[in-house]
Write a protein that holds these residues in place. Sequence first.
Motif: not given
Length: 424
Positions: A308-315
Amino acid sequence: MQRTDFKVDTVVIGSGPAGMAAAVAAAEEGAGVCVIEREERPGGILKQCIHDGFGLLQFQEKLTGPEYSYRYLQMVENLQIPVLTKTFLLEIQHKENGFRLILQNESGVFSLNPRAVIYAAGCREKTSRQVFLQGTRPAGVITAGTLQYMINIQGYLPAGKCVILGSGDIGLIMARRLTLEGAEVEGVYEIKSEPSGLTRNVAQCLEDYRIPLHLSHTVTEIHGTERLTGVTVARVDENFKPLSGTEKFVPVDTLVLSVGLIPENDIIESLGVELDSRTSGPVVDQYNMTSLEGLFVCGNALHVNDLVDYVSESGETAGRAAAEYAARGLNHGDSNGKRVNLTPGNGIMYVVPQQWKIPMEEETVFYFRSRETVFRAELEVAAGNQVICREKYPVLRPPEMERLVIEPYLIPPGTKEIQFRLRC
């Protein structure tokens, strides 16, 4: 009733970790932001993920899913970003000066006209019909995400004895959850010769609870009319075809499907956005902008992430870029729209982003997956015959996405294509 009469220059579709991170980043850059969410509460899938392990990169803490989403929800509230819940996107239209969104909620049908749109709608689970399971349609066949919602949110345990088809991360986590709630998990059956989930989940969710993992096996038939009475499982060959004579009937009342996720992009496909067949998501540049100027995509709608950390980073990437675009109408590059294409070469399944827009002003984070498990692998990033970057990995596995940062000064002038490839 919720207000629908305000004006915004940036609209975020979806309030999961990607959408909230995008909204926060855009607001911090000065954009007027609104978030659209079809569910009753914001937070996305994290609301039902009560296990921990989230936030180690973003917050340097081990958080549960609800705790992680609450952190971002607090940021959204502190920035006074409107979140319209129980609001559905009916249609999106591309106009000369931006977009027109047709929406519906308890207030009725209304529209918003933002300059930029950030699409963060996440992904959906594959169903039994999408993996061509034979048999009737009895009760007791359920996807892993739906089962997770029923147990963790609604408080129901709809399974007594079950089989899990597929070893994706949600399936592995639900094998443990079912066991803790008193159900019997007869086994996890995976059609591939290795698990589809993260190594840590195989260890913590199956091995620690002595739940059998049957590799190179699949469910070939469903039995039962009103309620599932059992499934037929069989070993498969190297082409994933069931081997005759290896069939076995397993009496169970529930079949849990963990057979893959699909980025949820149906509504933006009507805009003619270029898609990547490898990821099932849009082709984007380093700002997460699609082939349609002003439309940004992030999170699992772009490609299915492990963390999920990468999901937030892309956001965050999409949010900052969308705010700049909405404010200045910039194309994040020259007027000719020159781009460098990023392509997967030997041993690489996909690379995201797929394009690098010129001029390149700052370092870019790339995500990639290997096609198969490779030990002592060396990744080469090459511009033509010139290798601009090398990275060594003890092991690369398809379920475990890798992250690589590349500085723009490494790219030779005139480069049109950069290839990611493995040397083993």
